[in-house]
Write a protein that holds these residues in place. Sequence first.
Motif, PDB file in Angstrom:
ATOM      1  N   GLN A  66       0.830  -1.201   0.000  1.00  0.00           N
ATOM      2  CA  GLN A  66       0.000   0.000   0.000  1.00  0.00           C
ATOM      3  C   GLN A  66       0.869   1.257   0.000  1.00  0.00           C
ATOM      4  O   GLN A  66       1.930   1.289   0.612  1.00  0.00           O
ATOM      5  CB  GLN A  66      -0.845   0.021   1.288  1.00  0.00           C
ATOM      6  CG  GLN A  66      -1.965  -0.982   1.308  1.00  0.00           C
ATOM      7  CD  GLN A  66      -3.097  -0.561   0.407  1.00  0.00           C
ATOM      8  OE1 GLN A  66      -3.312   0.612   0.143  1.00  0.00           O
ATOM      9  NE2 GLN A  66      -3.845  -1.533  -0.077  1.00  0.00           N
ATOM     10  N   LYS A  67       0.391   2.302  -0.683  1.00  0.00           N
ATOM     11  CA  LYS A  67       1.071   3.601  -0.645  1.00  0.00           C
ATOM     12  C   LYS A  67       0.940   4.165   0.772  1.00  0.00           C
ATOM     13  O   LYS A  67      -0.074   3.942   1.443  1.00  0.00           O
ATOM     14  CB  LYS A  67       0.362   4.503  -1.665  1.00  0.00           C
ATOM     15  CG  LYS A  67       0.967   5.856  -1.826  1.00  0.00           C
ATOM     16  CD  LYS A  67       0.101   6.698  -2.778  1.00  0.00           C
ATOM     17  CE  LYS A  67       0.427   8.173  -2.705  1.00  0.00           C
ATOM     18  NZ  LYS A  67       0.122   8.839  -1.449  1.00  0.00           N
ATOM     19  N   ASN A 103      -8.721  10.045  -4.519  1.00  0.00           N
ATOM     20  CA  ASN A 103      -8.990   8.611  -4.421  1.00  0.00           C
ATOM     21  C   ASN A 103      -7.882   7.876  -3.670  1.00  0.00           C
ATOM     22  O   ASN A 103      -7.291   6.940  -4.188  1.00  0.00           O
ATOM     23  CB  ASN A 103      -9.158   8.052  -5.846  1.00  0.00           C
ATOM     24  CG  ASN A 103      -9.711   6.653  -5.817  1.00  0.00           C
ATOM     25  OD1 ASN A 103     -10.435   6.281  -4.886  1.00  0.00           O
ATOM     26  ND2 ASN A 103      -9.349   5.852  -6.809  1.00  0.00           N
ATOM     27  N   GLU A 104      -7.575   8.334  -2.480  1.00  0.00           N
ATOM     28  CA  GLU A 104      -6.538   7.629  -1.704  1.00  0.00           C
ATOM     29  C   GLU A 104      -6.949   7.551  -0.239  1.00  0.00           C
ATOM     30  O   GLU A 104      -7.757   8.362   0.226  1.00  0.00           O
ATOM     31  CB  GLU A 104      -5.177   8.321  -1.857  1.00  0.00           C
ATOM     32  CG  GLU A 104      -5.129   9.775  -1.484  1.00  0.00           C
ATOM     33  CD  GLU A 104      -3.727  10.372  -1.720  1.00  0.00           C
ATOM     34  OE1 GLU A 104      -2.826  10.057  -0.945  1.00  0.00           O
ATOM     35  OE2 GLU A 104      -3.568  11.134  -2.686  1.00  0.00           O
TER      36      GLU A 104
END
Length: 287
Positions: free
Chosen positions: A2-3, A124-125
Amino acid sequence: MQKAITKAVIPAAGLGTRLLPATKAQPKEMLVIIDKPVIQYVVEEAVQSGITDIVIIISAGKEVLRGHFDRDEALEHLLEKRGKTAELEAIRSLSNLANIQYIYQHEQKGLGDAILCAEAFIGNEPFAVLLGDTIIESEVPLTYELAKVYEQYGSSAVSLQRVPMEIAHRYGVFVGNHLGNKLYSATALIEKPPKGNIPSDLVFSGRYVLAPTIFHHLRNTPPGVNNEIQLTDAMRLQMQAEPLYGHVFDGRRHDVGNKLDFIKTNLLMGLNDPEIGLELREWMKRI
Ligand code: UTP
């Protein structure tokens, strides 16, 4: 993999009616605990957790929150001239903490609605939510711990604390399966359940890391308890489509939005303060 979580929303647009008249002209998030306003402790936790971009949700009359973090060159110049280096450093570092933006919530329709105001900023994060009137004292910053849960499991995570059953009705209540250590997976969430019907002593404690799908659910959430758009109700919708984790943290939560906890926070944090702690302890013993 995941970022990393780098964005946060700090809702601070509420009316603060429980602390009136103190909060008539002054936001409760600007009330001072020892020598810093509450909002500074919250922003510092975010920054210590790896957050670089913050949006603070404010309402009309709360612009002073912005003034606290904006650069003040005239004041810096004056402090420099007077040789007040420590104070100058403290003021300067405030404007370098993070990229902080401000968005207005025009009508106080609840916490869920305040978070929805940040949708364009977040995109969108996954992102963190830190309540602007709640300070967390913990060894590891709580938002950092939640971000780690999100990164490991790829799904939303909320912070939890255990409270005596007789006061759980004041909070959002979490029911779930114990996965081990401090981690639970949610099976039900109830915002301020009726007094006689409390299903769990685990309650939300003011920190969240959420998947961006929450915005879709917030838009479909009708007003709930107190006729407000409740984040808890939106998370319940989200939970039907993806897992939601609860993380019980070691540490202390200070909700400064009510009189008793505001006083307790000042005393408890004062006792740990290197400058005034000892004297305060002695004085408290004496009285
Ligand atoms: P609270 O429910 O404790 O704040 O919200 P409140 O509504 O200001 O308080 P009372 O009940 O009138 O005394 C928790 C956090 O969410 C923000 C508040 O500013 C606080 O930091 N909030 C709440 C919003 O940003 N918008 C809202 O519509 C409600």
